[in-house]
Design an enzyme around this catalytic site. Structure first.
Site, PDB file in Angstrom:
ATOM      1  N   GLU A  88      -8.422  17.639   1.077  1.00 15.51           N
ATOM      2  CA  GLU A  88      -7.480  16.521   0.935  1.00 15.51           C
ATOM      3  C   GLU A  88      -6.308  16.916   0.038  1.00 15.51           C
ATOM      4  O   GLU A  88      -5.158  16.570   0.295  1.00 15.51           O
ATOM      5  CB  GLU A  88      -8.225  15.318   0.357  1.00 15.51           C
ATOM      6  CG  GLU A  88      -7.346  14.130   0.013  1.00 15.51           C
ATOM      7  CD  GLU A  88      -7.683  13.535  -1.338  1.00 15.51           C
ATOM      8  OE1 GLU A  88      -6.775  13.457  -2.190  1.00 15.51           O
ATOM      9  OE2 GLU A  88      -8.849  13.152  -1.542  1.00 15.51           O
ATOM     10  N   GLU A 166      -8.971  16.709 -12.171  1.00 18.88           N
ATOM     11  CA  GLU A 166      -9.387  15.361 -11.765  1.00 18.88           C
ATOM     12  C   GLU A 166     -10.833  15.106 -12.182  1.00 18.88           C
ATOM     13  O   GLU A 166     -11.171  14.038 -12.684  1.00 18.88           O
ATOM     14  CB  GLU A 166      -9.225  15.207 -10.252  1.00 18.88           C
ATOM     15  CG  GLU A 166      -9.426  13.804  -9.756  1.00 18.88           C
ATOM     16  CD  GLU A 166      -9.126  13.645  -8.265  1.00 18.88           C
ATOM     17  OE1 GLU A 166      -9.503  12.603  -7.719  1.00 18.88           O
ATOM     18  OE2 GLU A 166      -8.530  14.554  -7.656  1.00 18.88           O
ATOM     19  N   HIS A 368     -24.368 -14.256  -1.351  1.00 15.79           N
ATOM     20  CA  HIS A 368     -23.775 -15.544  -1.716  1.00 15.79           C
ATOM     21  C   HIS A 368     -24.713 -16.316  -2.653  1.00 15.79           C
ATOM     22  O   HIS A 368     -24.270 -16.921  -3.636  1.00 15.79           O
ATOM     23  CB  HIS A 368     -23.500 -16.351  -0.449  1.00 15.79           C
ATOM     24  CG  HIS A 368     -23.209 -17.804  -0.674  1.00 15.79           C
ATOM     25  ND1 HIS A 368     -22.020 -18.249  -1.218  1.00 15.79           N
ATOM     26  CD2 HIS A 368     -23.964 -18.919  -0.448  1.00 15.79           C
ATOM     27  CE1 HIS A 368     -22.060 -19.578  -1.314  1.00 15.79           C
ATOM     28  NE2 HIS A 368     -23.224 -20.009  -0.849  1.00 15.79           N
ATOM     29  N   GLY A 371     -25.600 -14.104  -6.031  1.00 16.16           N
ATOM     30  CA  GLY A 371     -24.435 -13.941  -6.896  1.00 16.16           C
ATOM     31  C   GLY A 371     -23.798 -15.251  -7.311  1.00 16.16           C
ATOM     32  O   GLY A 371     -22.787 -15.260  -8.023  1.00 16.16           O
ATOM     33  N   HIS A 372     -24.378 -16.381  -6.872  1.00 17.39           N
ATOM     34  CA  HIS A 372     -23.790 -17.689  -7.167  1.00 17.39           C
ATOM     35  C   HIS A 372     -23.789 -17.960  -8.674  1.00 17.39           C
ATOM     36  O   HIS A 372     -24.654 -17.467  -9.399  1.00 17.39           O
ATOM     37  CB  HIS A 372     -24.577 -18.795  -6.444  1.00 17.39           C
ATOM     38  CG  HIS A 372     -23.759 -19.985  -6.077  1.00 17.39           C
ATOM     39  ND1 HIS A 372     -23.428 -20.966  -6.990  1.00 17.39           N
ATOM     40  CD2 HIS A 372     -23.175 -20.353  -4.902  1.00 17.39           C
ATOM     41  CE1 HIS A 372     -22.691 -21.887  -6.386  1.00 17.39           C
ATOM     42  NE2 HIS A 372     -22.523 -21.547  -5.114  1.00 17.39           N
ATOM     43  N   LEU A 391     -22.711 -11.597 -13.747  1.00 14.49           N
ATOM     44  CA  LEU A 391     -23.669 -11.207 -12.712  1.00 14.49           C
ATOM     45  C   LEU A 391     -22.911 -11.041 -11.400  1.00 14.49           C
ATOM     46  O   LEU A 391     -22.000 -11.813 -11.095  1.00 14.49           O
ATOM     47  CB  LEU A 391     -24.745 -12.288 -12.567  1.00 14.49           C
ATOM     48  CG  LEU A 391     -25.862 -12.118 -11.527  1.00 14.49           C
ATOM     49  CD1 LEU A 391     -27.117 -12.885 -11.983  1.00 14.49           C
ATOM     50  CD2 LEU A 391     -25.464 -12.607 -10.136  1.00 14.49           C
ATOM     51  N   ARG A 461       1.155  -5.322   1.273  1.00 12.81           N
ATOM     52  CA  ARG A 461       1.953  -4.110   1.369  1.00 12.81           C
ATOM     53  C   ARG A 461       1.530  -3.354   2.622  1.00 12.81           C
ATOM     54  O   ARG A 461       0.336  -3.238   2.928  1.00 12.81           O
ATOM     55  CB  ARG A 461       1.765  -3.209   0.145  1.00 12.81           C
ATOM     56  CG  ARG A 461       1.944  -3.891  -1.200  1.00 12.81           C
ATOM     57  CD  ARG A 461       3.287  -4.567  -1.362  1.00 12.81           C
ATOM     58  NE  ARG A 461       4.415  -3.651  -1.409  1.00 12.81           N
ATOM     59  CZ  ARG A 461       5.684  -4.024  -1.484  1.00 12.81           C
ATOM     60  NH1 ARG A 461       5.992  -5.322  -1.486  1.00 12.81           N
ATOM     61  NH2 ARG A 461       6.654  -3.141  -1.534  1.00 12.81           N
ATOM     62  N   LEU A 949       3.281 -14.871  -1.306  1.00 18.32           N
ATOM     63  CA  LEU A 949       3.625 -15.777  -2.406  1.00 18.32           C
ATOM     64  C   LEU A 949       3.467 -15.105  -3.768  1.00 18.32           C
ATOM     65  O   LEU A 949       4.303 -15.283  -4.652  1.00 18.32           O
ATOM     66  CB  LEU A 949       2.735 -17.016  -2.365  1.00 18.32           C
ATOM     67  CG  LEU A 949       3.171 -18.193  -1.489  1.00 18.32           C
ATOM     68  CD1 LEU A 949       2.107 -19.288  -1.547  1.00 18.32           C
ATOM     69  CD2 LEU A 949       4.519 -18.749  -1.936  1.00 18.32           C
TER      70      LEU A 949
END
Length: 1137
Positions: A88, A166, A368, A371-372, A391, A461, A949
């Site tokens: 790369e 790096e 969902h 992690g609530h 959490l 972008r 926005l």
């Protein structure tokens, strides 16, 4: 033609187009997109198997492309870790068609563009953005990377060094250390174990071993200096692909002679070319191009430029289906020592490849719940116990073929003491899920939220978008669902008990068991000793040296983890009341969007700026409120208390605001120097409800002593960890500190944290909110009267007394004319090998248009050469940047160069100044055409329209925040740029940037590593020594000693000594041993006569004044002028402006 493997049920939906110069197939179904999306899409497939998504955006003022190759670091050869990453890096260094090394980056820079790339586990992604008019030229340069790269031998050593730099940059980063440890602790022989980033040692080991065995051909007589490109031609590295560095240092001048790294470097490159020629196959590539051209034009352009990429017959999307977690890895607890101060716990479970489950996304369904953060959640229970501060939970795709489900807890010190109880709580919640019924409305809610988000998604972008599309083209979905499938969640089909969605979820839920889990504990060594004692036996991960300990979970613990949930505090969440119900947008045709907000309301307490959305037409709004008060920044202690106040407000709102965040409505409540900073963004339907609760909570907050202790501990750790971060962030921070009127060091803040009491904080909150002035901006789908009601509501809640808007302002400190200051401080982390230099040249007031515009153009012109010279050619380090720098308050500007390197900051300063001296000549000799290209690129950047926005808000807010109200600055500056001449740039450069200028104002911050650097010997000294050896009767193999010692230019002194000791000993029968001893006395004089560029000795920066006392220095500087409006807008008849 080699057809792409069809895994998506798309047979018969491709049709051939042969009208253009290069035939291609086009996908015939329309691409499913949001009704809001005004772009046109087409998916094509070239004869070589490459697929491309073409995006025609008629409104674009920036084009972009991303090419995703379905090969990442898991495909590295076993004996060369990091080869995909090295590829790369080197791929950018010239192609047959464009052999100049920095041709691509230079072309982009001149056309308002930039580029980057990253190497993942199963993919490598290359991307760029550029002016719409320059897309064809950029694509032409870009495409060559994939069919005829040079992999110029002269770049081998430098890019090996770049990869090494790096890696060293990341060496003290816990994220990288723990990531690699998790890989290390997986099945023996599994590709997941590989060391993906690589370093110089891992990439050159094969060459070194072969050389040691004598198996690599010496010299340059082989064909390793060339690469056979796709069209079969031989392309040697061209002479002009590597121009000499300006004012070369000793090391850079000499390393140019052996830039290919000698026999070891040549073998490394040979293996790279061999790997690229096998793995970079057209059918593995997915391309996305965003441009203003029509779809037909884009298709012809892509077909002609990317068809030369060969199809090598490789599997298009190779899957690694075996999971790296086996029986030995599951059911274990891993303790890891961290660099930074924190306590975390992560419970992981193996999952299969997730993209095939795109319809219902069952793993995210479970995430969902786990992690609530609302009432009844695992987060709520553990937080109320005082055990956690945060959490997160959900699935994570690790590679193409396997994934992981993770539950991560960020613990308090008390929580860490109870880590076993916390792990058991995770399994109790999973047990609750397993025993629960899930009404279909749960999935319906997720489906509705995702559909609303997809429908009203704003543009971003173009390069970000191109990367996202190219990555997701690898998903196994029909091509017409490339955009929608990753984003939408389908409702469950309750009539289908097999494929209706819930069975998939239950299947995954059944695998989340303690027997199939691995838990990783993370904290510093002394905390393990405090909680777990001194008996743990630590091992070290091989690449980063991270200490770790592995143990199997006890039978007793496993038994407890399998028990049913008995915690009454845990229960499933109720319906989300924040899901928007009013999504109406009144769209009115406008000739041109308005370029600024208007002042629509002004009271003694607040000023309200407003702009009704007239270009994005989404049911969203962005609100910023800056609450200025003289109290928050009156002292370091006051600043800390303001931060703790903001943290407590956020902490108290977690349960209430979490549903709002899920439904697309978020807020931020924070402290900063002028006071409190509040933002609200998302669907405007219920924004006022969230705003009301945030401000009522802030106004009526009663400090809870227990939560305050948690927030104090969090603040303390954050301040402590600041010192363990990247050195370049430290040098930038201290440069800003030295040039800001009212600023506190992190050390001063840290000192105040422990002694803040609840009573003192309660009084501070009342004092902060008692006298304020509010600057407010509302943009989006809200009318004037709605915005005014919001402002009125906030004033009513706060019930504060007003202060003048000009009472609290941020101002900078101005360096005197003809000054040259250096401030030195050590890197606090004693194991950090990197130092850093922030080098700032002050130019003048940014309120003066000619200075502002000329400085911006000079910074733009310097940016690309600074990177090319200081990073790419001189190899100073991975982090190198030159840019315009606006000081605090927005009223003063200059140019800043930052370099992070293993070299000393004093040496870096010398190299920066050598670069600046050479730039005078470059500017002077710059052709008129090139100068004009730079001007046009900057004009295009300033005239770019905001994409959403949030971008529009950011355009306006700085002018309101700093008080200049110069909303049309970008357009005015672009116009003024027309009149800026090369003489203007030279005059500004020679006065403010040239090191020889007597009028220059310069400050540099030197952050110096405490880790000793090995002594070096220069190539010139080694050559002189070799001549002396030959002159004393020894046989000297010049090629052998150069291959052994000069591949990197200057050599470590110990390596030099060992080589010659062995060489001279081998000839002891020919030359008496005392001659060898006499020769060793010749080395010190040669070191002095031919010093190494980086010999470990302290470099002296002549002519600079060392800042000994930072506070006294700041006190000696002039304070910048108070900000005042530059434009009289006259929006209100009674406007005070």
């Amino acid at each position: 033609m080699v057809a792409a493997t069809n895994t998506t049920g798309d047979a018969g939906t491709w049709s051939r187009v042969s009208t253009g110069p290069t035939p291609y197939d086009v996908y015939s179904k329309p691409i499913q997109k949001s009704p809001q999306d005004d772009r046109e899409y087409r998916v094509i497939r070239l004869a070589n198997g490459l697929q491309a998504t073409l995006v025609h955006d008629a409104k674009a003022d920036k084009a972009a492309a991303s090419l995703d190759v379905a090969v990442g670091h898991l495909y590295d050869p076993d004996d060369m870790p990091g080869l995909a990453h090295f590829c790369e890096h080197l791929l950018f260094m010239g192609t047959e068609q464009y052999p100049k090394e920095n041709e691509y980056s230079e072309y982009l820079a001149k056309n308002n563009g930039s580029s980057n790339a990253y190497t993942g586990t199963s993919n490598t992604n290359y991307y760029f953005n550029v002016s719409t008019t320059a897309l064809a030229g950029a694509l032409s340069r870009f495409a060559g990377f994939f069919h005829s790269p040079l992999f110029a031998p002269s770049c081998t050593v430098r890019e090996l060094n770049a990869v090494d730099s790096e890696h060293k940059k990341n060496h003290q980063s816990d994220v990288w250390r723990i990531f690699q440890l998790n890989k290390h602790l997986s099945k023996e022989g599994h590709p997941w174990r590989k060391f993906g980033s690589g370093n110089k040692d891992s990439l050159s080991k094969v060459g070194r071993d072969l050389k040691a065995k004598g198996a690599v051909q010496n010299g340059n007589g082989n064909d390793n200096g060339v690469i056979k490109s796709a069209n079969g031609s031989l392309a040697p590295s061209p002479n002009d692909s590597r121009a000499a560095s300006p004012a070369p240092s000793v090391s850079s001048a000499n390393s140019e002679l052996e830039g290919d790294g000698g026999v070891v470097g040549r073998e490394t490159r040979r293996r790279l070319v061999e790997w690229w020629s096998r793995e970079y196959c057209a059918s593995r590539m997915r391309l996305c191009v965003v441009g203003k051209e029509s779809l037909d034009e884009l298709a012809d352009l892509v077909a002609s430029l990317f068809s030369p990429i060969p199809n090598r017959g490789r599997e298009p999307l190779h899957m690694i289906t075996e999971h790296p977690f086996g029986p030995d890895e599951m059911g274990t607890l891993v303790s890891v020592q961290t660099i930074m101060s924190f306590h975390a716990l992560e419970v992981s479970f193996p999952l299969p490849h997730l993209p095939p489950l795109w319809r219902h996304k069952p793993a995210s369904f479970l995430g969902h719940f786990l992690g609530h953060e609302g009432p009844g959640s695992l987060h709520s229970y553990l937080k109320q116990k005082g055990w956690i501060t945060g959490l997160s939970a959900g699935p994570q795709n690790l590679a193409r073929g396997f994934a992981m489900f993770k539950v991560t807890l960020y613990m308090t010190p008390q929580g860490f003491e109870q880590y076993q109880t916390l792990i058991l709580a995770v399994f109790k919640y999973i047990s609750l899920l397993r025993s629960s019924e899930f009404p279909a409305w749960y999935q319906r809610e997720r489906s509705l939220i995702s559909a609303t988000r997809f429908r009203f998604a704003e543009k971003r972008r173009p390069d970000d978008y191109a990367v996202w599309v190219a990555e997701h083209m690898a998903w196994p979905v029909p091509r017409d669902l490339i955009l929608s499938a990753p984003q939408l969640v389908q409702e469950w089909d309750e009539s289908d008990p097999v494929n209706g969605g819930e069975p998939e979820m239950r299947e995954i839920l059944d695998t989340l068991t303690v027997e199939r889990s691995r838990t990783v504990l993370m904290t510093q060594a002394d905390e393990y000793e405090r909680v777990r004692g001194k008996d743990l036996k630590w091992e070290n991960e091989p690449w980063y040296g991270t200490p770790y300990h592995v143990e199997r979970l006890s039978e007793e613990f496993v038994r407890k983890a399998n028990e049913p949930n008995d915690l009454k505090e845990l229960y499933l969440p109720g319906p989300n009341e924040f899901i928007p119900t009013n999504l109406d947008v009144e769209k009115r045709e406008v000739d041109k969007p308005t370029k600024r907000p208007s002042l629509i309301r002004e009271t003694p307490l607040s000023s309200l700026w407003h702009k009704k959305d007239d270009q994005f037409w989404v049911p969203k709004a962005q609100v910023i409120m800056d609450i200025h008060s003289p109290v928050p920044n009156s002292s370091a202690r006051a600043f800390v208390m303001t931060r703790l106040f903001a943290d407590l407000v956020t902490d108290s709102l977690t349960e209430f605001a979490y549903d709002a965040d899920l439904a697309g409505l978020s807020y931020n409540f924070g402290g900063h120097a002028p006071g409190l900073y509040v933002t609200l963004s998302g669907y405007n339907d219920k924004l006022h409800i969230l705003a009301k609760d945030v401000f009522e909570r802030a106004r009526n907050l009663k400090v809870d002593p227990e939560r305050l202790e948690v927030m104090k501990d969090q603040a303390k750790r954050e301040y402590e960890n600041f010192f363990l971060g990247q050195p370049y962030r430290l040098s930038d921070y201290y440069a800003r500190y030295l040039l800001t009127e009212r600023e506190w060091t992190v050390s001063e803040l840290l000192e105040e944290v422990p002694t803040v009491t609840p009573d003192e904080l309660q009084k501070h909150i009342a004092s902060t909110l008692s006298k304020v002035n509010i600057q407010m901006l509302v943009i989006g789908n809200m009318y004037k009267d709605e915005a005014a009601r919001l402002a009125e509501m906030i004033e009513d809640i706060l019930q504060a007394s007003p202060i003048p808007a000009t009472e609290v302002v941020e101002r900078s400190l101005v360096l005197p004319t003809g000054s040259n200051y250096i401030w030195n401080t050590p890197v606090p982390n004693k194991n950090e090998p990197n130092s850093s230099l922030t080098y700032y040249m002050h130019v003048g007031p940014s309120t003066e248009p000619h200075i502002r515009v000329t400085n911006a153009l000079l910074a733009h012109i310097l940016s690309e050469p600074a990177f090319n010279v200081l990073r790419t050619r001189e190899q100073l380090g991975y982090i190198v940047s030159a840019s315009q720098w606006n000081l605090t308050g927005g009223g003063q500007t200059g140019i800043r160069v930052v370099v992070q390197s293993e070299r000393s900051p004093a040496y870096l300063e010398q190299r920066v100044e050598a670069f600046l001296r050479e730039m005078d000549e470059k500017l002077q000799s710059m052709p008129a055409e090139e100068f004009q290209e730079n001007k046009v690129a900057l004009q295009k950047r300033w005239r770019e329209a905001p994409k959403n926005l949030a971008e529009e808000v950011n355009r306006y807010w700085g002018h309101i925040e700093h008080g200049y109200l110069d909303f049309h600055r970008r357009d005015n500056d672009a116009d003024l740029l027309e009149n800026i001449t090369k003489d203007d740039i030279l005059a500004l450069f020679r006065k403010h940037a040239d090191p020889s200028s007597s009028a220059r104002s310069k400050l540099s911050v030197h952050i110096k590593s405490q880790k000793p650097r090995p002594a070096k010997i220069s190539v010139a000294a080694m050559e002189a020594f070799a001549q002396k050896v030959a002159g004393r009767g020894y046989s000297v193999d010049e090629q052998a000693w150069k291959d052994a010692l000069t591949a990197d230019g200057d050599a470590p002194l110990d390596k030099f000594a060992n080589y010659w000791r062995d060489t001279l000993l081998a000839q002891a029968s020919i030359v008496p041993p005392q001659v060898a001893q006499e020769l060793t006395t010749e080395v010190p004089p040669l070191l002095a006569q031919y010093p190494a560029a980086d010999d470990g000795q302290e470099v002296v920066n002549d002519g600079a004044t060392i800042v000994e006392d930072a506070k006294a220095f700041r006190a000696s500087l002039e304070v910048s002028a108070r900000p005042q409006p530059l434009v009289e807008w006259g929006d209100l008849p009674t406007s005070k402006f």
